[in-house]
Write a protein that holds these residues in place. Sequence first.
Motif, PDB file in Angstrom:
ATOM      1  N   VAL A  40     -11.741   3.026  -8.493  1.00 41.80           N
ATOM      2  CA  VAL A  40     -10.425   3.258  -7.899  1.00 41.80           C
ATOM      3  C   VAL A  40     -10.350   4.682  -7.377  1.00 41.80           C
ATOM      4  O   VAL A  40     -10.900   5.604  -7.975  1.00 41.80           O
ATOM      5  CB  VAL A  40      -9.326   3.061  -8.978  1.00 41.80           C
ATOM      6  CG1 VAL A  40      -7.957   3.410  -8.457  1.00 41.80           C
ATOM      7  CG2 VAL A  40      -9.346   1.642  -9.506  1.00 41.80           C
ATOM      8  N   ARG A  41      -9.654   4.851  -6.266  1.00 43.91           N
ATOM      9  CA  ARG A  41      -9.264   6.201  -5.839  1.00 43.91           C
ATOM     10  C   ARG A  41      -7.756   6.245  -5.962  1.00 43.91           C
ATOM     11  O   ARG A  41      -7.074   5.221  -5.817  1.00 43.91           O
ATOM     12  CB  ARG A  41      -9.792   6.490  -4.443  1.00 43.91           C
ATOM     13  CG  ARG A  41      -8.801   6.470  -3.351  1.00 43.91           C
ATOM     14  CD  ARG A  41      -9.419   6.798  -1.999  1.00 43.91           C
ATOM     15  NE  ARG A  41      -8.464   6.375  -1.007  1.00 43.91           N
ATOM     16  CZ  ARG A  41      -8.075   7.100   0.023  1.00 43.91           C
ATOM     17  NH1 ARG A  41      -8.605   8.267   0.256  1.00 43.91           N
ATOM     18  NH2 ARG A  41      -7.172   6.646   0.843  1.00 43.91           N
ATOM     19  N   PHE A  42      -7.224   7.415  -6.260  1.00 43.40           N
ATOM     20  CA  PHE A  42      -5.778   7.513  -6.449  1.00 43.40           C
ATOM     21  C   PHE A  42      -5.252   8.865  -6.033  1.00 43.40           C
ATOM     22  O   PHE A  42      -6.010   9.838  -5.874  1.00 43.40           O
ATOM     23  CB  PHE A  42      -5.394   7.217  -7.911  1.00 43.40           C
ATOM     24  CG  PHE A  42      -5.906   8.232  -8.890  1.00 43.40           C
ATOM     25  CD1 PHE A  42      -5.196   9.374  -9.194  1.00 43.40           C
ATOM     26  CD2 PHE A  42      -7.127   8.037  -9.520  1.00 43.40           C
ATOM     27  CE1 PHE A  42      -5.671  10.307 -10.100  1.00 43.40           C
ATOM     28  CE2 PHE A  42      -7.617   8.951 -10.434  1.00 43.40           C
ATOM     29  CZ  PHE A  42      -6.889  10.084 -10.714  1.00 43.40           C
ATOM     30  N   GLN A  43      -3.944   8.904  -5.853  1.00 38.95           N
ATOM     31  CA  GLN A  43      -3.202  10.130  -5.630  1.00 38.95           C
ATOM     32  C   GLN A  43      -1.911  10.007  -6.430  1.00 38.95           C
ATOM     33  O   GLN A  43      -1.344   8.925  -6.538  1.00 38.95           O
ATOM     34  CB  GLN A  43      -2.810  10.304  -4.168  1.00 38.95           C
ATOM     35  CG  GLN A  43      -3.956  10.486  -3.226  1.00 38.95           C
ATOM     36  CD  GLN A  43      -3.464  10.606  -1.793  1.00 38.95           C
ATOM     37  OE1 GLN A  43      -2.424  11.198  -1.517  1.00 38.95           O
ATOM     38  NE2 GLN A  43      -4.220  10.031  -0.880  1.00 38.95           N
ATOM     39  N   ILE A 103       4.946  10.786  -1.806  1.00 34.50           N
ATOM     40  CA  ILE A 103       4.991   9.704  -2.791  1.00 34.50           C
ATOM     41  C   ILE A 103       6.309   9.849  -3.554  1.00 34.50           C
ATOM     42  O   ILE A 103       6.500  10.812  -4.289  1.00 34.50           O
ATOM     43  CB  ILE A 103       3.791   9.769  -3.750  1.00 34.50           C
ATOM     44  CG1 ILE A 103       2.477   9.736  -2.976  1.00 34.50           C
ATOM     45  CG2 ILE A 103       3.869   8.635  -4.752  1.00 34.50           C
ATOM     46  CD1 ILE A 103       1.238   9.943  -3.835  1.00 34.50           C
ATOM     47  N   PHE A 104       7.185   8.883  -3.355  1.00 28.65           N
ATOM     48  CA  PHE A 104       8.513   8.946  -3.960  1.00 28.65           C
ATOM     49  C   PHE A 104       8.741   7.699  -4.812  1.00 28.65           C
ATOM     50  O   PHE A 104       9.116   6.649  -4.299  1.00 28.65           O
ATOM     51  CB  PHE A 104       9.592   9.045  -2.879  1.00 28.65           C
ATOM     52  CG  PHE A 104       9.449  10.258  -2.011  1.00 28.65           C
ATOM     53  CD1 PHE A 104      10.017  11.466  -2.379  1.00 28.65           C
ATOM     54  CD2 PHE A 104       8.722  10.199  -0.837  1.00 28.65           C
ATOM     55  CE1 PHE A 104       9.864  12.598  -1.582  1.00 28.65           C
ATOM     56  CE2 PHE A 104       8.568  11.322  -0.027  1.00 28.65           C
ATOM     57  CZ  PHE A 104       9.144  12.518  -0.414  1.00 28.65           C
ATOM     58  N   GLY A 105       8.466   7.807  -6.087  1.00 27.04           N
ATOM     59  CA  GLY A 105       8.686   6.695  -6.993  1.00 27.04           C
ATOM     60  C   GLY A 105       7.670   5.574  -6.829  1.00 27.04           C
ATOM     61  O   GLY A 105       6.710   5.687  -6.070  1.00 27.04           O
ATOM     62  N   PRO A 106       7.894   4.478  -7.561  1.00 24.21           N
ATOM     63  CA  PRO A 106       6.982   3.341  -7.494  1.00 24.21           C
ATOM     64  C   PRO A 106       6.891   2.773  -6.079  1.00 24.21           C
ATOM     65  O   PRO A 106       7.854   2.815  -5.312  1.00 24.21           O
ATOM     66  CB  PRO A 106       7.606   2.325  -8.450  1.00 24.21           C
ATOM     67  CG  PRO A 106       8.426   3.138  -9.382  1.00 24.21           C
ATOM     68  CD  PRO A 106       8.939   4.297  -8.566  1.00 24.21           C
ATOM     69  N   ARG A 107       5.743   2.217  -5.767  1.00 27.00           N
ATOM     70  CA  ARG A 107       5.488   1.636  -4.445  1.00 27.00           C
ATOM     71  C   ARG A 107       6.302   0.348  -4.292  1.00 27.00           C
ATOM     72  O   ARG A 107       6.223  -0.537  -5.132  1.00 27.00           O
ATOM     73  CB  ARG A 107       4.004   1.315  -4.334  1.00 27.00           C
ATOM     74  CG  ARG A 107       3.560   0.841  -2.980  1.00 27.00           C
ATOM     75  CD  ARG A 107       2.138   0.313  -2.968  1.00 27.00           C
ATOM     76  NE  ARG A 107       1.137   1.175  -3.556  1.00 27.00           N
ATOM     77  CZ  ARG A 107       0.083   1.645  -2.892  1.00 27.00           C
ATOM     78  NH1 ARG A 107      -0.120   1.342  -1.646  1.00 27.00           N
ATOM     79  NH2 ARG A 107      -0.789   2.407  -3.519  1.00 27.00           N
ATOM     80  N   PRO A 108       7.046   0.226  -3.188  1.00 28.15           N
ATOM     81  CA  PRO A 108       7.725  -1.044  -2.946  1.00 28.15           C
ATOM     82  C   PRO A 108       6.696  -2.159  -2.740  1.00 28.15           C
ATOM     83  O   PRO A 108       5.600  -1.918  -2.228  1.00 28.15           O
ATOM     84  CB  PRO A 108       8.508  -0.806  -1.650  1.00 28.15           C
ATOM     85  CG  PRO A 108       8.440   0.653  -1.384  1.00 28.15           C
ATOM     86  CD  PRO A 108       7.299   1.213  -2.161  1.00 28.15           C
ATOM     87  N   GLU A 109       7.040  -3.367  -3.139  1.00 26.92           N
ATOM     88  CA  GLU A 109       6.104  -4.481  -3.026  1.00 26.92           C
ATOM     89  C   GLU A 109       5.605  -4.647  -1.597  1.00 26.92           C
ATOM     90  O   GLU A 109       4.449  -5.008  -1.376  1.00 26.92           O
ATOM     91  CB  GLU A 109       6.754  -5.775  -3.511  1.00 26.92           C
ATOM     92  CG  GLU A 109       5.757  -6.890  -3.697  1.00 26.92           C
ATOM     93  CD  GLU A 109       6.337  -8.078  -4.412  1.00 26.92           C
ATOM     94  OE1 GLU A 109       5.841  -9.178  -4.152  1.00 26.92           O
ATOM     95  OE2 GLU A 109       7.270  -7.916  -5.214  1.00 26.92           O
ATOM     96  N   SER A 110       6.437  -4.345  -0.610  1.00 24.45           N
ATOM     97  CA  SER A 110       6.037  -4.484   0.797  1.00 24.45           C
ATOM     98  C   SER A 110       4.907  -3.526   1.177  1.00 24.45           C
ATOM     99  O   SER A 110       4.258  -3.711   2.202  1.00 24.45           O
ATOM    100  CB  SER A 110       7.238  -4.249   1.714  1.00 24.45           C
ATOM    101  OG  SER A 110       7.725  -2.919   1.560  1.00 24.45           O
ATOM    102  N   GLU A 111       4.649  -2.504   0.344  1.00 28.26           N
ATOM    103  CA  GLU A 111       3.591  -1.533   0.631  1.00 28.26           C
ATOM    104  C   GLU A 111       2.357  -1.703  -0.251  1.00 28.26           C
ATOM    105  O   GLU A 111       1.448  -0.886  -0.197  1.00 28.26           O
ATOM    106  CB  GLU A 111       4.135  -0.110   0.467  1.00 28.26           C
ATOM    107  CG  GLU A 111       5.181   0.250   1.488  1.00 28.26           C
ATOM    108  CD  GLU A 111       5.723   1.653   1.296  1.00 28.26           C
ATOM    109  OE1 GLU A 111       5.097   2.455   0.560  1.00 28.26           O
ATOM    110  OE2 GLU A 111       6.775   1.946   1.873  1.00 28.26           O
ATOM    111  N   HIS A 112       2.320  -2.771  -1.058  1.00 26.18           N
ATOM    112  CA  HIS A 112       1.128  -3.000  -1.885  1.00 26.18           C
ATOM    113  C   HIS A 112      -0.082  -3.120  -0.978  1.00 26.18           C
ATOM    114  O   HIS A 112      -0.052  -3.827   0.029  1.00 26.18           O
ATOM    115  CB  HIS A 112       1.273  -4.263  -2.722  1.00 26.18           C
ATOM    116  CG  HIS A 112       2.204  -4.116  -3.873  1.00 26.18           C
ATOM    117  ND1 HIS A 112       2.353  -5.076  -4.830  1.00 26.18           N
ATOM    118  CD2 HIS A 112       3.036  -3.111  -4.239  1.00 26.18           C
ATOM    119  CE1 HIS A 112       3.230  -4.679  -5.720  1.00 26.18           C
ATOM    120  NE2 HIS A 112       3.662  -3.493  -5.388  1.00 26.18           N
TER     121      HIS A 112
END
Length: 152
Positions: A87-90, A136-145
């Motif tokens: 995995v890569r992450f930010q 990055i503002f909070g959890p990712r919306p499902e539309s952006e998975h």
Amino acid sequence: MTPRPPFPPFDEDTARQKVQAAEDAWNTRDPERVSLAYTEDSVWRNRDEHVVGRAAIVRFLTAKWERELDYALRKELWGFRGNRIGVRFQYESRNAEGQWFRSYGNELWEFSDEGLMRRREASINDVPIAEADRRIFGPRPESEHGVLLPIF
């Protein structure tokens, strides 16, 4: 021990599911909840720290999220094979003084047959950023998975 589907061996779809589930869990900033995805004897290398066992994971994450305020994370599948995922992450967070950081990293994961992570190796670099440069503002919306983030 409660199994955590999907189970290895992973294909692209199930590897992506695992990555998104991890992102979603870590964005809760709930150490107890996050720890349930790991085996009781899970072994971590996180930066220069070595963490062994679920209780130590809870302590580690509790301290992390006390220090890294307003933490928000994005993870992306890098590769997979058998019972392993790369995995890569930010993530972005701020310290108590208000300085924001973007942290970039790579993780190597290994899973038990029950779908629990038994090994996690994380290499992470932090870059100070201005609050205006946050993305990055909070959890990712499902539309952006599955949407990839720029690396710079």
